[in-house]
Design an enzyme around this catalytic site. Structure first.
Site, PDB file in Angstrom:
ATOM      1  N   ASP A  96       0.844  -1.186   0.000  1.00 50.95           N
ATOM      2  CA  ASP A  96       0.000   0.000   0.000  1.00 50.95           C
ATOM      3  C   ASP A  96       0.889   1.249   0.000  1.00 50.95           C
ATOM      4  O   ASP A  96       1.634   1.474   0.957  1.00 50.95           O
ATOM      5  CB  ASP A  96      -0.860  -0.057   1.283  1.00 50.95           C
ATOM      6  CG  ASP A  96      -2.169   0.674   1.139  1.00 50.95           C
ATOM      7  OD1 ASP A  96      -2.167   1.722   0.487  1.00 50.95           O
ATOM      8  OD2 ASP A  96      -3.168   0.197   1.698  1.00 50.95           O
ATOM      9  N   ASP A 196      -2.894   4.812  -2.374  1.00 52.15           N
ATOM     10  CA  ASP A 196      -3.861   5.443  -1.491  1.00 52.15           C
ATOM     11  C   ASP A 196      -4.307   6.806  -2.056  1.00 52.15           C
ATOM     12  O   ASP A 196      -3.456   7.595  -2.494  1.00 52.15           O
ATOM     13  CB  ASP A 196      -3.168   5.655  -0.134  1.00 52.15           C
ATOM     14  CG  ASP A 196      -4.107   6.101   0.959  1.00 52.15           C
ATOM     15  OD1 ASP A 196      -5.030   5.349   1.293  1.00 52.15           O
ATOM     16  OD2 ASP A 196      -3.912   7.218   1.484  1.00 52.15           O
ATOM     17  N   GLU A 246      -6.819   3.968  -5.331  1.00 46.10           N
ATOM     18  CA  GLU A 246      -7.998   4.298  -4.527  1.00 46.10           C
ATOM     19  C   GLU A 246      -8.423   5.705  -4.930  1.00 46.10           C
ATOM     20  O   GLU A 246      -7.645   6.648  -4.806  1.00 46.10           O
ATOM     21  CB  GLU A 246      -7.669   4.261  -3.040  1.00 46.10           C
ATOM     22  CG  GLU A 246      -8.930   4.476  -2.213  1.00 46.10           C
ATOM     23  CD  GLU A 246      -8.672   5.013  -0.814  1.00 46.10           C
ATOM     24  OE1 GLU A 246      -9.488   4.758   0.070  1.00 46.10           O
ATOM     25  OE2 GLU A 246      -7.653   5.707  -0.607  1.00 46.10           O
ATOM     26  N   HIS A 320     -11.113  -1.759   4.994  1.00 46.35           N
ATOM     27  CA  HIS A 320     -10.848  -1.313   6.374  1.00 46.35           C
ATOM     28  C   HIS A 320     -11.465   0.038   6.688  1.00 46.35           C
ATOM     29  O   HIS A 320     -11.300   0.531   7.805  1.00 46.35           O
ATOM     30  CB  HIS A 320      -9.333  -1.267   6.577  1.00 46.35           C
ATOM     31  CG  HIS A 320      -8.695  -0.269   5.647  1.00 46.35           C
ATOM     32  ND1 HIS A 320      -8.610  -0.472   4.278  1.00 46.35           N
ATOM     33  CD2 HIS A 320      -8.170   0.950   5.867  1.00 46.35           C
ATOM     34  CE1 HIS A 320      -8.041   0.575   3.717  1.00 46.35           C
ATOM     35  NE2 HIS A 320      -7.760   1.455   4.659  1.00 46.35           N
ATOM     36  N   ASP A 321     -12.098   0.675   5.715  1.00 50.32           N
ATOM     37  CA  ASP A 321     -12.735   1.985   5.955  1.00 50.32           C
ATOM     38  C   ASP A 321     -14.253   1.880   5.950  1.00 50.32           C
ATOM     39  O   ASP A 321     -14.938   2.889   6.156  1.00 50.32           O
ATOM     40  CB  ASP A 321     -12.346   2.983   4.844  1.00 50.32           C
ATOM     41  CG  ASP A 321     -10.873   3.330   4.851  1.00 50.32           C
ATOM     42  OD1 ASP A 321     -10.264   3.303   5.934  1.00 50.32           O
ATOM     43  OD2 ASP A 321     -10.332   3.633   3.773  1.00 50.32           O
TER      44      ASP A 321
HETATM   45  C1  NOJ Z   1      -7.596   5.979   2.503  1.00 49.93           C
HETATM   46  C2  NOJ Z   1      -7.292   4.856   3.451  1.00 49.93           C
HETATM   47  O1  NOJ Z   1      -7.964   3.717   3.025  1.00 49.93           O
HETATM   48  C3  NOJ Z   1      -7.711   5.334   4.814  1.00 49.93           C
HETATM   49  O2  NOJ Z   1      -7.694   4.289   5.769  1.00 49.93           O
HETATM   50  C4  NOJ Z   1      -6.821   6.471   5.209  1.00 49.93           C
HETATM   51  O3  NOJ Z   1      -7.258   7.008   6.432  1.00 49.93           O
HETATM   52  C5  NOJ Z   1      -6.854   7.589   4.157  1.00 49.93           C
HETATM   53  N1  NOJ Z   1      -6.752   7.088   2.814  1.00 49.93           N
HETATM   54  C6  NOJ Z   1      -5.713   8.544   4.363  1.00 49.93           C
HETATM   55  O4  NOJ Z   1      -4.504   7.939   4.043  1.00 49.93           O
END
Ligand code: NOJ
Length: 544
Positions: A96, A196, A246, A320-321
């Site tokens: 990542d 990310d 992402e 995870h979010d």
């Molecule tokens: C996306 C990530 O998936 C998340 O967990 C993170 O807090 C933010 N980007 C900032 O890096």
């Protein structure tokens, strides 16, 4: 650019996956211990969220050193072993890369704070008075996106936490530093990269107040983002590796460009529009029931446009979010198993590369924490304060967190039915859901009909059927809100995928004659011999 339609990716959140040394926190050796299990799912790649050196204010998305390992997770030897051992099992490791920002503990930022001009140019500093931020932009974790540094008399931009300073990609030196990071890990045998929030890297030339929103329209899919991605990919030679971006609040036209193989940017991208269908007026912290018409519209639009223009989606419900999908769109009680399987089927049969987030394959659910002390996530803690300040009662604020918090997906992986679910010998860093009977790998291994074995079948079907990988997609039965149905059309024949997203029986607008047809997969055991007129609660069927 290589095609990844045959692959399925398993996502690991290391802090919550498996604790090998009994300190209550998952680690890299824990992942190594579980490689045979991951292999048994039939997946091809493992994406792990970051385990680099970090103060962990955002659980590793605040990186202090891209080339070093956080001792909490292990060391470089462990990582090398992970890559090697995964490779022996035919699994590629995806790292990542958090390149939009670094931790404020990163040496570059510390040197910037000390006034070294070279490093100040690595970040986005603006002059200003202590009481007037350069713009009114808001951080995605709440509050202003700017922080004042009195010793410099300047503000720095942080689109996320105050300890995550945005990098200045317009500076070629920054781009070169990041290329070195890619090359370092590529050389160690990493087989792919997840980038990310990579569509936020290119900021506008002129910074101005946003009178309509939080500022995102100025920096999302920004002016040079495609150019910078092309450069990064070409200069590091990662065209044929698995790369997934992402994309925060993106749009289809940009995602087509990011993933059209001719553009040589990325293999695929994540977008989140389908996961906002329960946000009231688009607000994450305002609840509403999921809008299934909207969900279908979004899938139809994204699937068809990406197909028409040669783009490629990463398809997923969980990460995870995101809260657990069974809690969100399925049923936690009577139809737990049926709904977990239906949700899996509905996403895995789409056109795109599917992702499984740890625990999703056993139907894990939200933990339903009932006190603020249970929460660990920086965003949840910030928003609890914001919600309380906006007049919400304690109960209301906790209810919202219970539905929306990122901690919903960060509870320990449930391996067995012991006290700490086989995750650790010690008390885990975050609590487990109390009610979790049968929701663990051990019990589900023993049950042929388990959610776990259903996921295995889905992964296997993708390998067996060209139509699932490369067939085109058409949506059918649009008029029935609760039914998400589509046809995949391929060289080796067609398939029909029917999903009832509701807890009620729903009639099909047109009966399906089963003569000459075969059921490839379904979540109810009884077979449908002559025809199909109705779908039972949360029923899913894949018909050849
Ligand atoms: C996306 C990530 O998936 C998340 O967990 C993170 O807090 C933010 N980007 C900032 O890096």
């Amino acid at each position: 650019m290589k095609n990844f339609s045959k692959s399925t990716i398993y996502q690991i959140y290391p802090k919550s996956f498996c604790d090998s040394n009994g300190d209550g926190v998952g680690d890299i050796r824990g992942i190594i211990e579980k490689l045979d299990y991951i292999r048994s799912l039939g997946v091809d790649y493992i994406w792990s969220t970051p385990f680099f050196k970090s103060p962990m204010n955002d659980n590793g998305y605040d990186i202090e050193d891209y080339l070093d390992i956080n001792p909490m997770f292990g060391n470089m030897e462990d990582v090398t072993e992970l890559i090697t051992e995964a490779g022996k099992r035919g699994l590629g490791i995806i790292f990542d890369m958090v390149f939009n920002h670094t931790s404020t503990e990163h040496e570059w930022f510390k040197r910037a704070l000390a006034g070294e001009e070279k490093y100040m140019n690595y970040y986005i500093f603006r002059d200003g008075n202590a009481d007037e931020p350069p713009t009114n932009w808001q951080s995605k974790f709440g509050g202003s996106a700017w922080e004042y540094v009195p010793s410099l008399g300047k503000w720095y931009l942080h689109l996320f936490d105050v300890t995550q300073a945005d990098l200045n990609w317009d500076n070629p030196e920054v781009r070169n530093e990041l290329k070195k990071v890619i090359l370092f890990w590529k050389d160690k045998g990493v087989r792919g990269f997840r980038f990310d929030v990579v569509n936020l890297i290119s900021k506008p030339e002129i910074f101005r107040d946003d009178e309509e929103g939080d500022g995102r329209r100025f920096y999302t899919d920004g002016p040079h983002v495609h150019e910078y991605l092309k450069e990064l990919v070409a200069d590091t030679g990662i065209e044929d590796m698995l790369t997934v971006g992402e994309m925060s609040s993106t749009c289809i036209d940009h995602c087509i460009r990011y993933t059209d193989p001719g553009e040589k940017e990325l293999s695929m991208c994540f977008n989140f529009h389908h996961l906002k269908i329960d946000y009231k007026d688009g607000e994450k912290w305002e609840l509403q029931r999921p809008d299934y018409d909207k969900l279908k519209d979004i899938f139809r639009e994204w699937q068809l446009r990406m197909q028409e223009k040669n783009g490629w989606n990463a398809v997923f419900w969980c990460n995870h979010d995101q809260p657990r999908v069974v809690s969100r769109l399925g049923d936690e009680h009577k139809y737990w198993k049926e709904s977990a399987k239906m949700l899996a089927c509905s996403i895995h049969m789409l056109r795109g590369t599917p992702y499984i987030y740890q625990g999703e394959e056993i139907g894990m659910m939200n933990p339903h924490f009932d006190k603020i002390e249970d929460y660990r996530d920086v965003e949840s803690i910030n928003y609890y304060k914001i919600l309380r300040e906006s007049g919400k009662s304690k109960e209301e604020a906790l209810h919202i967190l219970g539905e929306r918090s990122r901690d919903n997906s960060r509870t320990p992986m449930q391996w067995d039915n012991t006290k700490y679910a086989g995750f650790s010998e010690a008390e885990p860093w975050i609590s487990l859901p109390e009610d979790r009977e049968g929701v663990n790998v051990y019990d589900q291994e023993a049950d042929e009909d388990s959610v776990l074995n259903f996921y295995r079948k889905l992964v296997k079907l993708r390998k067996e059927y060209e139509v699932i990988r490369d067939g085109s997609i058409e949506f059918i039965f649009d008029s029935v809100k609760e039914i998400l149905a589509y046809k995949r059309v391929g060289e080796d024949g067609d398939i029909l995928v029917l999903n009832n997203m509701s807890k009620d029986e729903v009639s099909l607008p047109q009966s399906i004659d089963m003569t000459g047809r075969k059921i490839l997969l379904s979540n109810y055991d009884e077979s449908r011999i002559s025809g199909i007129d109705v779908l039972r609660p949360y029923e899913c069927i894949v018909i050849q």
